[in-house]
Enzyme design. Sequence first.
Site, PDB file in Angstrom:
ATOM      1  N   HIS A  11       1.086  -0.694   0.122  1.00  8.72           N
ATOM      2  CA  HIS A  11       0.162   0.023  -0.150  1.00  8.72           C
ATOM      3  C   HIS A  11       0.738   1.600   0.441  1.00  8.72           C
ATOM      4  O   HIS A  11       1.091   1.287   0.728  1.00  8.72           O
ATOM      5  CB  HIS A  11      -0.575   0.210   1.573  1.00  8.72           C
ATOM      6  CG  HIS A  11      -1.937   1.104   1.404  1.00  8.72           C
ATOM      7  ND1 HIS A  11      -3.452   1.234   2.098  1.00  8.72           N
ATOM      8  CD2 HIS A  11      -1.775   2.340   1.220  1.00  8.72           C
ATOM      9  CE1 HIS A  11      -3.596   2.232   1.957  1.00  8.72           C
ATOM     10  NE2 HIS A  11      -2.928   3.204   1.088  1.00  8.72           N
ATOM     11  N   HIS A  21       1.354   5.585  -1.750  1.00 12.60           N
ATOM     12  CA  HIS A  21       1.054   6.420  -2.489  1.00 12.60           C
ATOM     13  C   HIS A  21       2.218   6.739  -3.338  1.00 12.60           C
ATOM     14  O   HIS A  21       2.972   7.931  -2.674  1.00 12.60           O
ATOM     15  CB  HIS A  21       0.494   7.736  -1.615  1.00 12.60           C
ATOM     16  CG  HIS A  21      -0.888   7.265  -1.583  1.00 12.60           C
ATOM     17  ND1 HIS A  21      -2.125   7.431  -1.291  1.00 12.60           N
ATOM     18  CD2 HIS A  21      -1.294   6.635   0.103  1.00 12.60           C
ATOM     19  CE1 HIS A  21      -3.154   6.327  -1.450  1.00 12.60           C
ATOM     20  NE2 HIS A  21      -2.310   6.580   0.328  1.00 12.60           N
ATOM     21  N   LYS A  81      -9.404  -0.935  -5.359  1.00 14.53           N
ATOM     22  CA  LYS A  81      -9.375  -0.009  -4.676  1.00 14.53           C
ATOM     23  C   LYS A  81     -11.603   1.075  -4.263  1.00 14.53           C
ATOM     24  O   LYS A  81     -11.218   1.578  -4.896  1.00 14.53           O
ATOM     25  CB  LYS A  81      -8.241   1.295  -4.227  1.00 14.53           C
ATOM     26  CG  LYS A  81      -8.391   1.869  -3.188  1.00 14.53           C
ATOM     27  CD  LYS A  81      -8.054   1.586  -1.635  1.00 14.53           C
ATOM     28  CE  LYS A  81      -8.023   1.849  -0.357  1.00 14.53           C
ATOM     29  NZ  LYS A  81      -6.490   2.590  -0.178  1.00 14.53           N
ATOM     30  N   HIS A  90     -10.524   0.993   1.733  1.00 10.05           N
ATOM     31  CA  HIS A  90     -10.539   2.648   2.653  1.00 10.05           C
ATOM     32  C   HIS A  90     -11.843   2.122   3.933  1.00 10.05           C
ATOM     33  O   HIS A  90     -12.492   2.696   3.535  1.00 10.05           O
ATOM     34  CB  HIS A  90     -10.203   3.595   1.995  1.00 10.05           C
ATOM     35  CG  HIS A  90     -10.323   4.486   3.064  1.00 10.05           C
ATOM     36  ND1 HIS A  90      -8.690   5.439   3.844  1.00 10.05           N
ATOM     37  CD2 HIS A  90     -10.554   5.397   4.546  1.00 10.05           C
ATOM     38  CE1 HIS A  90      -8.461   6.251   4.641  1.00 10.05           C
ATOM     39  NE2 HIS A  90     -10.296   5.951   5.875  1.00 10.05           N
ATOM     40  N   HIS A 146      -4.839  -0.571   6.268  1.00  8.02           N
ATOM     41  CA  HIS A 146      -3.820   0.003   7.208  1.00  8.02           C
ATOM     42  C   HIS A 146      -5.031   0.360   8.028  1.00  8.02           C
ATOM     43  O   HIS A 146      -6.250   0.947   8.554  1.00  8.02           O
ATOM     44  CB  HIS A 146      -4.100   1.905   6.388  1.00  8.02           C
ATOM     45  CG  HIS A 146      -5.604   2.643   6.002  1.00  8.02           C
ATOM     46  ND1 HIS A 146      -6.462   2.255   6.128  1.00  8.02           N
ATOM     47  CD2 HIS A 146      -4.902   3.966   4.377  1.00  8.02           C
ATOM     48  CE1 HIS A 146      -7.439   2.718   5.347  1.00  8.02           C
ATOM     49  NE2 HIS A 146      -6.776   3.426   4.621  1.00  8.02           N
ATOM     50  N   ASP A 166       1.655   2.258   3.536  1.00  9.31           N
ATOM     51  CA  ASP A 166       0.271   4.053   3.369  1.00  9.31           C
ATOM     52  C   ASP A 166       1.772   5.184   2.967  1.00  9.31           C
ATOM     53  O   ASP A 166       1.311   6.154   3.473  1.00  9.31           O
ATOM     54  CB  ASP A 166      -0.135   4.623   4.671  1.00  9.31           C
ATOM     55  CG  ASP A 166      -1.300   5.047   3.935  1.00  9.31           C
ATOM     56  OD1 ASP A 166      -1.697   5.065   2.556  1.00  9.31           O
ATOM     57  OD2 ASP A 166      -2.721   4.930   5.026  1.00  9.31           O
TER      58      ASP A 166
HETATM   59  N1  OTD Z   1      -4.417   8.521   4.712  1.00  7.57           N
HETATM   60  N2  OTD Z   1      -3.413  10.143   3.416  1.00  7.57           N
HETATM   61  C1  OTD Z   1      -3.256   9.989   1.951  1.00  7.57           C
HETATM   62  C2  OTD Z   1      -4.038   8.772   1.881  1.00  7.57           C
HETATM   63  C3  OTD Z   1      -4.306   7.686   2.819  1.00  7.57           C
HETATM   64  O1  OTD Z   1      -6.387   7.190   3.341  1.00  7.57           O
HETATM   65  C4  OTD Z   1      -4.795   6.255   2.500  1.00  7.57           C
HETATM   66  O2  OTD Z   1      -5.042   5.130   2.288  1.00  7.57           O
HETATM   67  C5  OTD Z   1      -2.774  10.861   0.720  1.00  7.57           C
HETATM   68  O3  OTD Z   1      -2.671  12.020   1.399  1.00  7.57           O
HETATM   69  O4  OTD Z   1      -3.478  10.345  -0.528  1.00  7.57           O
HETATM   70  C6  OTD Z   1      -3.749   9.621   4.769  1.00  7.57           C
HETATM   71  O5  OTD Z   1      -3.596  10.626   5.904  1.00  7.57           O
HETATM   72 ZN    ZN Z   2      -3.501   4.995   1.518  1.00 12.24          ZN
HETATM   73 ZN    ZN Z   3      -7.024   4.477   3.157  1.00 14.91          ZN
END
Ligand code: OTD
Ligand code: ZN
Ligand code: ZN
Length: 346
Positions: free
Chosen positions: A14, A16, A100, A137, A175, A248
């Site tokens: 996971h 970004h 997702k 999520h 997460h 994450d």
């Molecule tokens: N959580 N920020 C972000 C994604 C995650 O939920 C998530 O996976 C982001 O900035 O893309 C966060 O706090």
């Molecule tokens: Zn995330």
């Molecule tokens: Zn998330």
Amino acid sequence: MADSLTIRRPDDWHVHLRDGAMLEGVVEHTARQFGRAIVMPNLSPPVTTTAAAQAYRARIMAALPPGTAFEPLMTAYLTDHTDPADLVRGKAEGVLTAAKLYPANATTNSAHGVSDIARLDPVFAAMEEARLVLCIHGEVTDPEIDVFDREAVFIARHLERVVRSFPGLKIVLEHLTTGEGVAFVESAGSNVAATITPQHLHLNRNAMLVGGIRPHAYCLPVAKREKHRLALRKAATSGSPKFFLGTDSAPHAKHDKESSCGCAGIFNAPFALESYLQVFEDEGALDRFEGFASLHGPAFYGLPVNEGLVTLVPVDHVVPDTIDAAGTSVVPFHAGETLRWRLASG
Ligand code: OTD
Ligand code: ZN
Ligand code: ZN
């Protein structure tokens, strides 16, 4: 002092990686630590189709330093208008590894997310049939639900039904942040698993709120009470194949986090393995680290484990206060702290 630790090359289930200049600036950190990564699709606009995932994959490959062996595993962002046939095609063509589910407005760039989960049942049925993994999520977004309760309420209101209705669908609750989440995943069948981030193993909500508000400890789902952090540490280090590594890592510019309405997300990619390993050492579970980091994820996704090895050595080092990501200053997780392990080779 502990000896060095050599394990199969791990994966990040996971992450970004962003796009544009930020992608150029951050991808090398993930590629240095991991063989593969499940790349989240919450760009602006989001990656909602197989074609968009293929194009994003090409941009990631182009941003990698030459000669880097790293495989991005792509995901499609589910919306109220997702075409199940496109997902099935994306899986068959080897473009998509997962899709997702973001409840609308649950986190950064999730405004296009799903407004009524029950209406996605035809998509879930197609994914079950095509063996495409569903990453979730797991937070409700109703304004009347307290932000600290949103994961537990999501499980009771939505996840239990989806798991019951689609017994062959592989689901990753992303997460994980609560004891309720741990209990749910443990009690479900082998088609349900969860990723756990380093920050939710290290931080409780006091770490974010006591002695001043600490924007660099803020992410979504938000860190919970200490009892939840302890439940997550127990699950991660238990050896159960249902729990595996998913950082994450979610970089934002320093000034966007240190603001009157700071962005959610913690940039942990540069020292993710080191951060996790410290937890496993403190829990007396160094022998279970390889399972969590390198074996359970591939087993769940039905992929081979990585060929290579990485070695971590016990060396104290101080995490920098900021890291430059192609011209943007980003504060890494553990900034200014001393970590006890260091990735030596990879
Ligand atoms: N959580 N920020 C972000 C994604 C995650 O939920 C998530 O996976 C982001 O900035 O893309 C966060 O706090
Ligand atoms: Zn995330
Ligand atoms: Zn998330």
